[in-house]
Design an enzyme around this catalytic site. Sequence first.
Site, PDB file in Angstrom:
ATOM      1  N   ARG A   1      -8.338   9.066  24.854  1.00  0.00           N
ATOM      2  CA  ARG A   1      -7.882   9.283  22.782  1.00  0.00           C
ATOM      3  C   ARG A   1      -8.623   9.138  22.764  1.00  0.00           C
ATOM      4  O   ARG A   1      -9.143  10.280  21.742  1.00  0.00           O
ATOM      5  CB  ARG A   1      -6.497   8.466  24.006  1.00  0.00           C
ATOM      6  CG  ARG A   1      -5.705   9.133  24.791  1.00  0.00           C
ATOM      7  CD  ARG A   1      -3.961   7.922  24.292  1.00  0.00           C
ATOM      8  NE  ARG A   1      -4.606   6.707  24.380  1.00  0.00           N
ATOM      9  CZ  ARG A   1      -3.887   5.685  25.522  1.00  0.00           C
ATOM     10  NH1 ARG A   1      -3.597   6.363  25.995  1.00  0.00           N
ATOM     11  NH2 ARG A   1      -4.518   4.753  25.266  1.00  0.00           N
TER      12      ARG A   1
ATOM     13  N   GLU B   1      -8.725  -7.786  32.352  1.00  0.00           N
ATOM     14  CA  GLU B   1      -7.861  -9.072  33.138  1.00  0.00           C
ATOM     15  C   GLU B   1      -8.054  -8.780  34.761  1.00  0.00           C
ATOM     16  O   GLU B   1      -8.060 -10.399  34.826  1.00  0.00           O
ATOM     17  CB  GLU B   1      -6.876  -8.424  32.379  1.00  0.00           C
ATOM     18  CG  GLU B   1      -5.958 -10.270  32.477  1.00  0.00           C
ATOM     19  CD  GLU B   1      -4.586  -9.671  32.184  1.00  0.00           C
ATOM     20  OE1 GLU B   1      -2.756 -10.724  32.156  1.00  0.00           O
ATOM     21  OE2 GLU B   1      -4.153  -8.637  31.199  1.00  0.00           O
TER      22      GLU B   1
END
Length: 173
Positions: free
Chosen positions: A61, A98
């Site tokens: 994006r 993560e």
Amino acid sequence: MKKEDIEGLLRDVADFPKPGIVFKDITPLLGHGAAFHALIDLMAEAFAHQRISKVVAVEARGFVFGAALADRLGAGLVLVRKPGKLPYETIGVSYDLEYGQDRLEVHVDAFAPTERALIVDDVLATGGTAAAAIALARKAGAEVVGAAFVIELAFLGGRAKLGETPSWALFSY
């Protein structure tokens, strides 16, 4: 068009991409010509006096905002991509997620030694991707003068991972 009008085009989508997440959807903003134009104007104004020679857009994006911003600033566009997506010789930077690692790459000849770069992406969340893009641009020879985002999810603390790099976001939540 006012900042509040642009913000009104952002849409919250609950439980996407997984339960408990509220996703900030930018597609209504992208579909509104006047709002998109105004957003790019605001981004350009924030960095107009920085002598930006390259806008560094982060996949995917970030490409949308980066291309328009590069045009508005009269700068070149550098695409930062995931491994295996660029056709020429690349250099890369790996970074922690993560649950694992990821990698960003750029063409080896993306920057001349004196170029001033602005990192652009849609969202600053935990800061890992933005920090990796900054490190990659520097590794490739650019002077990184700032980072720009449409949205900052401030509660995630991502700005801290950018170190001394000045950052700007139109909206902060």
